[in-house]
Scaffold this active site. Sequence first.
Site, PDB file in Angstrom:
ATOM      1  N   HIS A 276      -9.724  86.597 121.119  1.00  0.00           N
ATOM      2  CA  HIS A 276      -9.171  85.282 121.463  1.00  0.00           C
ATOM      3  C   HIS A 276      -7.931  85.496 122.317  1.00  0.00           C
ATOM      4  O   HIS A 276      -6.915  85.984 121.819  1.00  0.00           O
ATOM      5  CB  HIS A 276      -8.768  84.494 120.203  1.00  0.00           C
ATOM      6  CG  HIS A 276      -9.923  84.019 119.388  1.00  0.00           C
ATOM      7  ND1 HIS A 276      -9.784  83.635 118.065  1.00  0.00           N
ATOM      8  CD2 HIS A 276     -11.231  83.848 119.695  1.00  0.00           C
ATOM      9  CE1 HIS A 276     -10.957  83.254 117.594  1.00  0.00           C
ATOM     10  NE2 HIS A 276     -11.849  83.375 118.571  1.00  0.00           N
ATOM     11  N   GLU A 277      -7.987  85.163 123.586  1.00  0.00           N
ATOM     12  CA  GLU A 277      -6.823  85.252 124.471  1.00  0.00           C
ATOM     13  C   GLU A 277      -6.292  83.849 124.731  1.00  0.00           C
ATOM     14  O   GLU A 277      -6.915  83.056 125.430  1.00  0.00           O
ATOM     15  CB  GLU A 277      -7.197  85.935 125.794  1.00  0.00           C
ATOM     16  CG  GLU A 277      -6.060  85.963 126.808  1.00  0.00           C
ATOM     17  CD  GLU A 277      -4.787  86.596 126.257  1.00  0.00           C
ATOM     18  OE1 GLU A 277      -3.793  85.846 126.080  1.00  0.00           O
ATOM     19  OE2 GLU A 277      -4.776  87.815 126.006  1.00  0.00           O
ATOM     20  N   HIS A 345      -2.098  91.148 120.036  1.00  0.00           N
ATOM     21  CA  HIS A 345      -1.379  91.643 121.211  1.00  0.00           C
ATOM     22  C   HIS A 345      -0.420  90.558 121.690  1.00  0.00           C
ATOM     23  O   HIS A 345      -0.618  89.375 121.430  1.00  0.00           O
ATOM     24  CB  HIS A 345      -2.351  92.048 122.305  1.00  0.00           C
ATOM     25  CG  HIS A 345      -2.949  93.402 122.073  1.00  0.00           C
ATOM     26  ND1 HIS A 345      -3.003  94.368 123.042  1.00  0.00           N
ATOM     27  CD2 HIS A 345      -3.488  93.956 120.948  1.00  0.00           C
ATOM     28  CE1 HIS A 345      -3.564  95.468 122.543  1.00  0.00           C
ATOM     29  NE2 HIS A 345      -3.875  95.223 121.272  1.00  0.00           N
ATOM     30  N   GLU A 346       0.653  90.991 122.368  1.00  0.00           N
ATOM     31  CA  GLU A 346       1.788  90.118 122.689  1.00  0.00           C
ATOM     32  C   GLU A 346       2.279  89.420 121.412  1.00  0.00           C
ATOM     33  O   GLU A 346       2.415  88.201 121.372  1.00  0.00           O
ATOM     34  CB  GLU A 346       1.430  89.087 123.768  1.00  0.00           C
ATOM     35  CG  GLU A 346       1.050  89.691 125.102  1.00  0.00           C
ATOM     36  CD  GLU A 346      -0.384  90.199 125.144  1.00  0.00           C
ATOM     37  OE1 GLU A 346      -0.619  91.296 125.681  1.00  0.00           O
ATOM     38  OE2 GLU A 346      -1.280  89.482 124.636  1.00  0.00           O
ATOM     39  N   GLU A 364       0.257  95.054 118.923  1.00  0.00           N
ATOM     40  CA  GLU A 364       0.824  95.744 120.074  1.00  0.00           C
ATOM     41  C   GLU A 364       2.344  95.761 119.894  1.00  0.00           C
ATOM     42  O   GLU A 364       2.843  96.423 119.004  1.00  0.00           O
ATOM     43  CB  GLU A 364       0.376  95.037 121.359  1.00  0.00           C
ATOM     44  CG  GLU A 364       0.547  95.832 122.625  1.00  0.00           C
ATOM     45  CD  GLU A 364       0.049  95.060 123.834  1.00  0.00           C
ATOM     46  OE1 GLU A 364      -0.464  95.695 124.763  1.00  0.00           O
ATOM     47  OE2 GLU A 364       0.176  93.812 123.859  1.00  0.00           O
ATOM     48  N   GLU A 370      -2.107 100.692 128.545  1.00  0.00           N
ATOM     49  CA  GLU A 370      -2.483  99.918 129.730  1.00  0.00           C
ATOM     50  C   GLU A 370      -1.504 100.072 130.881  1.00  0.00           C
ATOM     51  O   GLU A 370      -1.888  99.960 132.056  1.00  0.00           O
ATOM     52  CB  GLU A 370      -2.601  98.438 129.357  1.00  0.00           C
ATOM     53  CG  GLU A 370      -1.297  97.809 128.902  1.00  0.00           C
ATOM     54  CD  GLU A 370      -1.497  96.538 128.097  1.00  0.00           C
ATOM     55  OE1 GLU A 370      -0.935  95.502 128.491  1.00  0.00           O
ATOM     56  OE2 GLU A 370      -2.210  96.590 127.084  1.00  0.00           O
TER      57      GLU A 370
END
Length: 560
Positions: A276-277, A345-346, A364, A370
Amino acid sequence: YNQLRLDLKEKNAPHRQLSLIFRAFNDGVAFRYELFRQPGLDSVFISSEETRFNFARDDSAWWIPADYESYEHLYRHTPVSQLKAVNTPVTLETPEGVVIAIHEAALSDYPGMTLRKVSSQPPVLKSELVPWPDGIKVKGQTPLRTPWRVILLTNDAKNLLASHTIQNLNEPCKIEDTSWIKPMKYVGIWWGMHIGVFTWHSGPKHGATTARAKRYIDFAAAHGFGGVLIEGWNQGWDSWLSGNNVQNYTKAYPDFDLKEVAAYARRKGVALIGHHESGGNVPEYERQMTAALDLYRKLGVPAVKTGYAGKMHPAGQHHHGQWMVRHYRKVVEEAAKRRIMIDAHEPVKPTGVSRTWPNFMTREGARGMEYNAWSEGNPPSHTTILPFTRFLGGPMDYTPGIFNLKFDPTGKHRVYTTLAKQLAYYVVLYSPLQMAADLIENYENQPAFTFIEHVPVNWDETRPIAAKIGDYVSVARRQGQNWYLGTITDEQPRTIVIPLDFLVPNQTYRATIYEDSRQTDFDANPTAINIRQRVVTSADTLHAKMTKSGGQAVELVPIK
């Protein structure tokens, strides 16, 4: 620990009361503030937290700048007096070798804490909380408890590698049955997106196709991996990073059949890891989140990677403010109701909350692999600093395991390690969801890949061997009867002597050693690796001889 509670009361009206709680551990101290329910104090609005950390001397510090949106910065090493404002953890060292790390624990319904320098001689750092859009720092109700403010102390930096104080300051587990929470290694198409082989969005290079997903599932099944992460399968990625990310978290692109892929993974005994972004558009994600998690639950998807890369919505909110701390926790709790694990992440920084919500497997929260794909890259010292800073709060999804280190034909980008160092990351950089991040074709016919196949992702015991922040790290970890060693260095070649006295006495072990070879050259030949075996006991010693940005990884298995 030992605890001291001080109950304080204002001398003048309205005679508000506040408690200050201290806890002393073997490796540090912590304190927090509590406002309990009392007449005239129901709603609470905090405009400033005045906590200060006063230093007797201008010691050296490893730090990243205060940033309300991201922790993805390279660490700097300066005297305390030269920093202006920092995110935590910040780690200091005295000339005598005493190491001091300042962080917070149990961050719940409260903004993240940064530290701002208010004096240089002597250095003083003051708490600076991430604000709401109107400038208020905290909005809440009594009873209100702040996160713990933590100071870790040790005479040897390596001891930080085995500290659980921050985790233990969190509340006990809130999940009654944790049998569904299962650590695993996974592969995925993620690295291919970052190096431009695939795209998240639709088009001729779209990465998330049904056929490609099945190929990665086949690879995972053949090599004993638990999961496959597929990013970019759902519609709406074309709006990502546009400033207004609007995705559909339940509708696939035409070239991806989610139901078929999930069923195929189940038949192969492999978990499909969802994605899920939000792109920073949190209201839109929350509007769809229940249905999206329900879909994954229905299809048997046991883990979801979440992302928040993009401009934050609503405008004025920050990634690390109280509003987002509430959101991150809401996602973890809603996922737990559906027996789903989370890899964020973030994120907001880790503060040991995995003790309370163990389905929050990893996150993260620092510069990961990356950055080697499209920036100036992470320097060799970066991962010799992370264990003493970012990892103090909890596991990190660094995404190691790149074998094609000089992947860019133009020579502009590369991964700044040797191959042996990539293997050592699996021991040094802890994450119970751990990725083998390279394209799967780069693992074919590679003897070094055997170490990644064998190495666990969760541990029964950790034994720090040697460490100097920013220079080198060596650590041994055990699962069951097997031990694994990981040793890494910065830009300086060096040899670390490793006594094997942590092994069971009078037991022989077969040591399989993956190390920089005589032909290994950081610039010209970073993938050269020597693999050898020897029989050892607890009376023996190994030598990790490493080239520039090199490493050594060792598997120690008892001989029956």
